[in-house]
Design a protein around this motif. Sequence first.
Motif, PDB file in Angstrom:
ATOM      1  N   GLY A 137      22.951  49.176  63.886  1.00 45.99           N
ATOM      2  CA  GLY A 137      22.111  48.007  63.619  1.00 45.99           C
ATOM      3  C   GLY A 137      22.147  47.551  62.175  1.00 45.99           C
ATOM      4  O   GLY A 137      21.766  46.416  61.867  1.00 45.99           O
ATOM      5  N   THR A 138      22.597  48.411  61.268  1.00 47.40           N
ATOM      6  CA  THR A 138      22.644  48.043  59.845  1.00 47.40           C
ATOM      7  C   THR A 138      24.019  47.539  59.414  1.00 47.40           C
ATOM      8  O   THR A 138      24.227  47.221  58.250  1.00 47.40           O
ATOM      9  CB  THR A 138      22.262  49.244  58.946  1.00 47.40           C
ATOM     10  N   LEU A 139      24.968  47.462  60.341  1.00 48.24           N
ATOM     11  CA  LEU A 139      26.296  46.942  60.000  1.00 48.24           C
ATOM     12  C   LEU A 139      26.250  45.423  59.877  1.00 48.24           C
ATOM     13  O   LEU A 139      25.372  44.771  60.462  1.00 48.24           O
ATOM     14  CB  LEU A 139      27.303  47.302  61.098  1.00 48.24           C
ATOM     15  N   SER A 140      27.222  44.858  59.178  1.00 47.44           N
ATOM     16  CA  SER A 140      27.353  43.392  59.141  1.00 47.44           C
ATOM     17  C   SER A 140      27.776  42.905  60.530  1.00 47.44           C
ATOM     18  O   SER A 140      28.244  43.694  61.366  1.00 47.44           O
ATOM     19  CB  SER A 140      28.405  42.977  58.111  1.00 47.44           C
ATOM     20  N   GLY A 141      27.632  41.603  60.746  1.00 46.86           N
ATOM     21  CA  GLY A 141      28.022  41.036  62.045  1.00 46.86           C
ATOM     22  C   GLY A 141      29.472  41.324  62.394  1.00 46.86           C
ATOM     23  O   GLY A 141      29.798  41.676  63.530  1.00 46.86           O
TER      24      GLY A 141
END
Length: 239
Positions: A137-141
Amino acid sequence: MSSRDYLEIRGLHVYYGNIHALHGVDLSVRKGEIVSVVGINGAGKSTLMWTIAGVLPIKSGQILLDGRALPSRPHEIVALGVSLVPERRRLFSALTVMENLVMCAILRRDKDGIASDMERCFDLYPVLKERLLQRSGTLSGGEQQMLAISRALMSRPSVLLLDEPSLGLAPLIVESLFDTIVKIRDEGVTVLMVEQNALQSLEISDRGYIMQTGEMIINASSQELVENPAVRKAYLGGD
Ligand SMILES: Nc1ncnc2c1ncn2[C@@H]1O[C@H](COP(=O)(O)OP(=O)(O)OP(=O)(O)O)[C@@H](O)[C@H]1O
Ligand SMILES: [Mg+2]
C-alpha cells in the motif's frame, strides 16, 4: 476458427441481473500477440475481463483457449494458464511485496520454481527487489502496477489479461511499464489488454478492438486504427 487463434470469444452475452452488459462479443487473440480493447467508461471492458477470468457467469456464447472451452471456475482458469491483472491492481495493501508474491504461489509446492519465477519478476522490475519488505500500500502507483503484473506472472500464465494497466499513471511511467509488457510477450506470453489510454496501448499492440456499449464495433490492426479518422476523433483525442 483459424488454427492460429489461441483465445477465442464467440457471441458472448453477460448480464448483471437484468442489465445486459455484453451484447454478443466476438474477439480472437493469436498466440504471441498483444491485442488491445479500447473503449470509454462503461463500455464493458472490465466485464469482459472478469468473464474470461471466470468471475462473472456467461449467459450465452463461448470462450475457448486453444480450441477448448475454458472451465467455469476462476482457479481452474488460472491453472490452465489465464491470469488477470485486475483494474486498480487489487493488491493486499497491508502485506509486503514479498507476501503479495508468495500469496499467489500458495498452491504451488515447487519452492525452486517459485524462487526462479520471482527472480524473473525482479529482472523485469528491479525496484520490487529493493522494496521486498515494504507494504504494498505504500508503493507508488507504478510500482503497485509492477507488483500486480508480477503477482499474475507467478502463476506462469500463457495468457495475461491486463485491465487498464495505465490507470492513474503518468505518461512516462506508462511508457516504461508498456515496454515491460512487450518484454513479457517476447518471452512467450500472449497478452489481452483493455485500456482507455488508446494511443499508448495501440502503440505496443498488434491489433485492436474498439468496444462500445457491450459490443466490438471495429477490429483492425493497430496501425489501421491509429490512422482511421473516426477512431482518432472518438478515441485518440485527434481531429
Ligand atoms: N456490479 C455491477 N452491477 C450492475 N451493473 C454493472 C456492474 N458492473 C458494471 N456494470 C455495468 O456494466 C456496464 C459495463 O461496465 P464495465 O465496468 O465493464 O465497463 P468498463 O468499460 O470497464 O468501464 P471503465 O472504463 O469505467 O472501467 C456499465 O454499464 C456498468 O454500469
Ligand atoms: Mg473497467
